[in-house]
Design a protein around this motif. Sequence first.
Motif, short mmCIF file in Angstrom:
data_model
loop_
_atom_site.label_atom_id
_atom_site.label_comp_id
_atom_site.label_asym_id
_atom_site.label_seq_id
_atom_site.Cartn_x
_atom_site.Cartn_y
_atom_site.Cartn_z
N GLY A 124 -5.56 23.50 40.93
CA GLY A 124 -5.90 24.16 39.67
C GLY A 124 -6.09 23.21 38.49
N LEU A 125 -5.39 22.10 38.48
CA LEU A 125 -5.50 21.16 37.35
C LEU A 125 -6.93 20.73 37.06
CD1 LEU A 125 -2.32 18.94 37.73
CD2 LEU A 125 -2.99 20.22 35.70
N LEU A 182 0.86 32.61 50.24
CA LEU A 182 -0.36 32.97 49.52
C LEU A 182 -0.06 33.21 48.05
CD1 LEU A 182 -3.37 33.57 49.48
CD2 LEU A 182 -2.83 35.93 50.13
N LEU A 183 1.03 33.93 47.77
CA LEU A 183 1.41 34.18 46.37
C LEU A 183 1.81 32.88 45.68
CD1 LEU A 183 1.78 36.29 44.18
CD2 LEU A 183 4.10 36.67 45.04
N ARG A 184 2.52 32.03 46.38
CA ARG A 184 2.89 30.72 45.81
C ARG A 184 1.63 29.90 45.50
NH1 ARG A 184 6.72 30.57 50.45
NH2 ARG A 184 8.69 31.32 49.61
N LEU A 185 0.66 29.92 46.39
CA LEU A 185 -0.59 29.18 46.18
C LEU A 185 -1.33 29.74 44.96
CD1 LEU A 185 -2.62 27.04 47.29
CD2 LEU A 185 -3.67 28.92 48.55
N MET A 186 -1.43 31.06 44.85
CA MET A 186 -2.16 31.67 43.74
C MET A 186 -1.48 31.42 42.40
SD MET A 186 -3.66 35.23 45.42
CE MET A 186 -2.23 36.11 44.94
N THR A 187 -0.14 31.59 42.35
CA THR A 187 0.55 31.36 41.08
C THR A 187 0.53 29.88 40.71
OG1 THR A 187 2.72 31.25 42.17
CG2 THR A 187 2.03 33.39 41.29
N GLY A 188 0.59 29.00 41.72
CA GLY A 188 0.47 27.57 41.46
C GLY A 188 -0.90 27.22 40.92
N TRP A 189 -1.95 27.84 41.48
CA TRP A 189 -3.31 27.57 41.03
C TRP A 189 -3.49 28.02 39.58
CZ3 TRP A 189 -7.66 30.32 39.44
CH2 TRP A 189 -8.85 29.59 39.42
N LEU A 190 -2.99 29.22 39.25
CA LEU A 190 -3.08 29.70 37.87
C LEU A 190 -2.35 28.75 36.92
CD1 LEU A 190 -2.57 33.54 38.34
CD2 LEU A 190 -4.67 32.38 37.61
N PHE A 191 -1.17 28.31 37.33
CA PHE A 191 -0.40 27.37 36.52
C PHE A 191 -1.17 26.07 36.32
CE2 PHE A 191 2.70 24.01 35.87
CZ PHE A 191 3.55 24.56 34.92
N GLY A 192 -1.76 25.56 37.40
CA GLY A 192 -2.54 24.32 37.30
C GLY A 192 -3.72 24.47 36.36
#
Length: 123
Positions: free
Chosen positions: A48-49, A91-101
Amino acid sequence: MERCLRSSIAVFDVLFRWFPCHRMPSRSIVLGSWHVPVCSRCFGIILGLPVGIAIASLGFLHIRWYALILTVPLFIDGGTQQMGMRVSNNLLRLMTGWLFGVGMGLFVILWILRDIAVIRGWI
């Protein structure tokens, strides 16, 4: 082709070593036979960054508060999991990490652009 793929995976392994992560195998993503060397949430942040940086650099978003709002889902997901209220999934961890990034990429670039504008007297 396979040699190129192995070389690319080796590069990613080296790049991910610097990233602070618990690296639990049960919480990491498996792509083919390769285990991503960071957890799903950290992998999402890493992905996400550059997206957030690109969006901010292209001038699509000028309000830093939007960037901070994108970080909230990670804190809710991680916080409720840490408190034992529920169990998250990869999947939820990946999505919330992507939004955070994305949010952090936006926030950092917008902060830098704002400081440049102040220094140059544009604001």
